[in-house]
Scaffold this motif. Structure first.
Motif, PDB file in Angstrom:
ATOM      1  N   PRO A  41       0.818  -1.209   0.000  1.00 26.00           N
ATOM      2  CA  PRO A  41       0.000   0.000   0.000  1.00 26.00           C
ATOM      3  C   PRO A  41       0.860   1.271   0.000  1.00 26.00           C
ATOM      4  N   GLY A  42       0.667   2.085  -1.036  1.00 25.03           N
ATOM      5  CA  GLY A  42       1.401   3.337  -1.148  1.00 25.03           C
ATOM      6  C   GLY A  42       2.613   3.296  -2.041  1.00 25.03           C
ATOM      7  N   PHE A  43       3.017   2.095  -2.499  1.00 23.30           N
ATOM      8  CA  PHE A  43       4.262   2.006  -3.255  1.00 23.30           C
ATOM      9  C   PHE A  43       4.209   0.906  -4.312  1.00 23.30           C
ATOM     10  N   LEU A  44       4.892   1.159  -5.438  1.00 19.40           N
ATOM     11  CA  LEU A  44       5.108   0.188  -6.502  1.00 19.40           C
ATOM     12  C   LEU A  44       6.593   0.181  -6.847  1.00 19.40           C
ATOM     13  N   ALA A  45       7.113  -0.988  -7.217  1.00 23.88           N
ATOM     14  CA  ALA A  45       8.537  -1.087  -7.521  1.00 23.88           C
ATOM     15  C   ALA A  45       8.777  -2.179  -8.540  1.00 23.88           C
ATOM     16  N   SER A  46       9.830  -2.016  -9.347  1.00 29.41           N
ATOM     17  CA  SER A  46      10.220  -3.062 -10.285  1.00 29.41           C
ATOM     18  C   SER A  46      11.707  -2.958 -10.589  1.00 29.41           C
ATOM     19  N   LEU A  47      12.341  -4.121 -10.684  1.00 24.06           N
ATOM     20  CA  LEU A  47      13.737  -4.245 -11.111  1.00 24.06           C
ATOM     21  C   LEU A  47      13.759  -5.259 -12.242  1.00 24.06           C
ATOM     22  N   ALA A  48      14.304  -4.875 -13.393  1.00 24.10           N
ATOM     23  CA  ALA A  48      14.363  -5.763 -14.559  1.00 24.10           C
ATOM     24  C   ALA A  48      15.770  -5.769 -15.125  1.00 24.10           C
ATOM     25  N   LEU A  49      16.264  -6.954 -15.461  1.00 25.01           N
ATOM     26  CA  LEU A  49      17.622  -7.130 -15.956  1.00 25.01           C
ATOM     27  C   LEU A  49      17.616  -7.989 -17.206  1.00 25.01           C
ATOM     28  N   SER A  50      18.236  -7.502 -18.275  1.00 24.71           N
ATOM     29  CA  SER A  50      18.501  -8.309 -19.459  1.00 24.71           C
ATOM     30  C   SER A  50      19.969  -8.712 -19.410  1.00 24.71           C
ATOM     31  N   VAL A  51      20.221  -9.979 -19.121  1.00 24.75           N
ATOM     32  CA  VAL A  51      21.601 -10.448 -19.001  1.00 24.75           C
ATOM     33  C   VAL A  51      22.311 -10.363 -20.345  1.00 24.75           C
ATOM     34  N   SER A  52      21.624 -10.713 -21.419  1.00 25.31           N
ATOM     35  CA  SER A  52      22.265 -10.724 -22.736  1.00 25.31           C
ATOM     36  C   SER A  52      22.679  -9.323 -23.183  1.00 25.31           C
ATOM     37  N   ASP A  53      21.919  -8.309 -22.777  1.00 26.75           N
ATOM     38  CA  ASP A  53      22.264  -6.924 -23.127  1.00 26.75           C
ATOM     39  C   ASP A  53      23.130  -6.261 -22.070  1.00 26.75           C
ATOM     40  N   ASP A  54      23.232  -6.883 -20.877  1.00 25.96           N
ATOM     41  CA  ASP A  54      23.897  -6.286 -19.715  1.00 25.96           C
ATOM     42  C   ASP A  54      23.316  -4.904 -19.420  1.00 25.96           C
ATOM     43  N   VAL A  55      21.991  -4.823 -19.440  1.00 21.92           N
ATOM     44  CA  VAL A  55      21.267  -3.592 -19.133  1.00 21.92           C
ATOM     45  C   VAL A  55      20.179  -3.925 -18.121  1.00 21.92           C
ATOM     46  N   ALA A  56      20.051  -3.087 -17.103  1.00 18.07           N
ATOM     47  CA  ALA A  56      19.007  -3.260 -16.097  1.00 18.07           C
ATOM     48  C   ALA A  56      18.324  -1.923 -15.858  1.00 18.07           C
ATOM     49  N   ALA A  57      17.115  -1.980 -15.317  1.00 16.53           N
ATOM     50  CA  ALA A  57      16.375  -0.766 -14.988  1.00 16.53           C
ATOM     51  C   ALA A  57      15.635  -0.969 -13.682  1.00 16.53           C
ATOM     52  N   VAL A  58      15.481   0.128 -12.941  1.00 16.95           N
ATOM     53  CA  VAL A  58      14.743   0.153 -11.689  1.00 16.95           C
ATOM     54  C   VAL A  58      13.712   1.272 -11.794  1.00 16.95           C
ATOM     55  N   VAL A  59      12.482   0.997 -11.366  1.00 17.45           N
ATOM     56  CA  VAL A  59      11.423   1.999 -11.354  1.00 17.45           C
ATOM     57  C   VAL A  59      10.717   1.936 -10.010  1.00 17.45           C
ATOM     58  N   LEU A  60      10.562   3.073  -9.347  1.00 15.58           N
ATOM     59  CA  LEU A  60       9.884   3.168  -8.057  1.00 15.58           C
ATOM     60  C   LEU A  60       8.840   4.269  -8.119  1.00 15.58           C
ATOM     61  N   ALA A  61       7.671   4.023  -7.528  1.00 13.95           N
ATOM     62  CA  ALA A  61       6.607   5.026  -7.482  1.00 13.95           C
ATOM     63  C   ALA A  61       5.938   4.974  -6.114  1.00 13.95           C
ATOM     64  N   ASN A  62       5.407   6.120  -5.662  1.00 16.17           N
ATOM     65  CA  ASN A  62       4.776   6.156  -4.338  1.00 16.17           C
ATOM     66  C   ASN A  62       3.264   6.287  -4.449  1.00 16.17           C
ATOM     67  N   CYS A  63       2.647   5.242  -5.044  1.00 15.47           N
ATOM     68  CA  CYS A  63       1.199   5.155  -5.110  1.00 15.47           C
ATOM     69  C   CYS A  63       0.802   3.691  -5.066  1.00 15.47           C
ATOM     70  N   THR A  64      -0.407   3.429  -4.588  1.00 13.86           N
ATOM     71  CA  THR A  64      -0.869   2.060  -4.416  1.00 13.86           C
ATOM     72  C   THR A  64      -1.114   1.374  -5.753  1.00 13.86           C
ATOM     73  N   SER A  65      -1.612   2.112  -6.726  1.00 14.35           N
ATOM     74  CA  SER A  65      -1.846   1.571  -8.056  1.00 14.35           C
ATOM     75  C   SER A  65      -1.738   2.709  -9.048  1.00 14.35           C
TER      76      SER A  65
END
Length: 461
Positions: free
Chosen positions: A299-323
């Motif tokens: 409640p109040g937060f969303l988060a995601s971490l995604a990694l492409s090993v083959s590309d050696d690229v990752a991204a992180v996204v954080l937000a402060n809302c329930t949906s």
């Protein structure tokens, strides 16, 4: 050695900013922050906020929800690598009396232990953890819903059990062990179980009006190992680099590869996108790109971490809302923007420093029946067997030191490859889990099971 320039190109940076701006605006999130990692280091941070002049940076904490599970899985894998447990051990061996001890540690890591998805009683993410002081309170009277090992069923209580397992074997609290064994070695100084200034507040956004409601920020108590952590895009960028490359102070690269390998059968709902689950990591196919990582939602937060090993690229996204913003999709899109706009430049080809001449005799074309395959020696000393064209079974093989090799992936994972020679020492065939590969299609001079017709190949007439 050729490497990426540390900075992204201006066009790539603008595309990244545009993507998170659209996500924040259309998702109606009070704020949204993101980071991109390439070649093991953060190369971009971005933020969008509804408060003028108050853009959060990479040091502002957000709750990360179930990304916490990946941290817990790292602690369990450390115990495995040290020999303190085996992944096939039933939980009961190390943590007796839970009522869910039939599940193995691997099954709990992969959400195939059959446990319920949630803790019984009031919504645990919005009520104090003190209301569930013991594991019995977390599990309830009916902790197991499915036979262990039969299906993927995401379980928050399962990770509460893994946190308790860490405490039992380490003789210290889960958060203390996490700080000492993972956070401090990796330099994740802004990650922890309690918020520290500066941190975002969690909000619910009304679905039909542009108004806000503050969400409670409860301490989860016994459920902490499933979703308690607060972190930043800066810290999670460093954690993503660790998941890609390993760090021998915490976990080696080989163990991280094991965690990134599917360990759970896909739920029917996941089949459309090719999703599956490893050991504490989600694996999915997004737009033709395999991404590993985890998402989080409290409640109040969303988060995601995604990694492409083959590309050696990752991204992180954080937000402060329930949906609102689809942060998992956004993280995958950020990876795709960088990987496609600035594709990875491969390392130069170099000849191997050492040559095992005995392997050269094995290389080249082989035939499984009439299907042509090629056997190669790779730069890292492995053998690679793959069809010469089209799809088909393929695998790499590592040496066992006795003239045999073990398959590492796909259909041949764990199968033994050996070269079978004639009494005079010449090559007869390769045996791979009883399959025979010969130098010619159904080579009449080789020991082909069932024999080869004495009249040989012929036309129709």
């Amino acid at each position: 050695m050729t490497t990426f320039h540390e900075e992204l190109l201006p066009g790539t940076r603008r595309a990244l900013l545009h993507r998170i701006a659209v996500a924040q605006a259309e998702g109606r999130s009070p704020s949204l922050v993101a980071a991109v990692v390439r070649d093991g280091r953060a190369v971009w941070h971005g933020a969008r906020t509804s408060v003028d002049g108050h853009g959060p940076d990479e040091n502002v904490q957000y709750r990360i929800g179930s990304i916490t599970k990946t941290f817990t899985a790292v602690l369990v894998m450390r115990l495995r690598d040290e020999g303190a447990l085996d992944l096939e051990d039933p939980l009961e061996k190390h943590l007796p009396g839970t009522g869910a001890g039939e599940a193995t540690i691997a099954q709990l890591l992969a959400h195939t232990g059959g446990l319920a998805a949630e803790s019984p009683g009031p919504w645990w993410e919005r009520t104090p953890g003190s209301s569930r002081p013991d594991l019995a309170d977390v599990l309830g009277d009916r902790p197991v819903l499915h036979p262990a090992g039969r299906r993927f069923h995401y379980s928050n209580p399962g990770y509460s059990l893994l946190g308790a397992l860490v405490e039992e074997l380490r003789g210290a609290s889960w958060d203390e062990v996490l700080r000492r064994e993972v956070l401090e070695p990796l330099g994740l100084d802004r990650t922890g179980t309690r918020p520290r200034h500066p941190h975002a507040g969690g909000w619910a956004v009304h679905p039909w009006a542009d108004v806000l409601l503050p969400e409670p920020a409860e301490d989860f108590g016994r459920m902490a190992a499933a979703g308690q952590l607060w972190s930043t895009t800066g810290d999670l960028a460093r954690f993503a680099a660790f998941l890609a490359h390993g760090d021998d102070r915490v976990l080696c690269a080989r163990t991280l590869r094991e965690m990134r390998t599917p360990a759970a059968p896909a739920d029917p709902a996941d089949l459309a996108d090719g999703g599956s689950y490893g050991l504490g990591l989600r694996i999915e196919n997004q737009g033709g790109r395999v991404l590993v990582g985890h998402s989080g939602s409290v409640p109040g937060f969303l988060a995601s971490l995604a990694l492409s090993v083959s590309d050696d690229v990752a991204a992180v996204v954080l937000a402060n809302c329930t949906s609102g913003p689809m942060v998992t999709q956004v993280a995958g899109d950020l990876v795709g923007i960088v990987a496609e706009a600035e594709p990875r430049i491969p390392e130069p080809w170099r000849p191997s420093p050492h040559v095992d001449r005995s392997l050269l005799d094995l290389t080249g074309p082989w035939y499984w029946g009439t299907s042509p395959y090629a056997l190669r020696v790779t730069a890292d000393g492995l053998l690679s067997l793959a069809p010469l064209s089209g799809g088909g079974r393929r695998s790499r093989f590592r040496t066992n030191g006795d003239g045999t090799w073990t398959g590492l992936e796909g259909y041949f994972a764990g199968e033994i490859l050996q070269a079978v020679r004639r009494p005079d020492g010449t090559m007869d065939h390769l045996d791979l889990g009883s399959f025979v590969f010969t130098r010619q299609p159904y080579d009449e001079g080789a020991a082909v099971p069932g024999g080869v017709d004495a009249e040989g190949w012929r036309g129709i007439g």
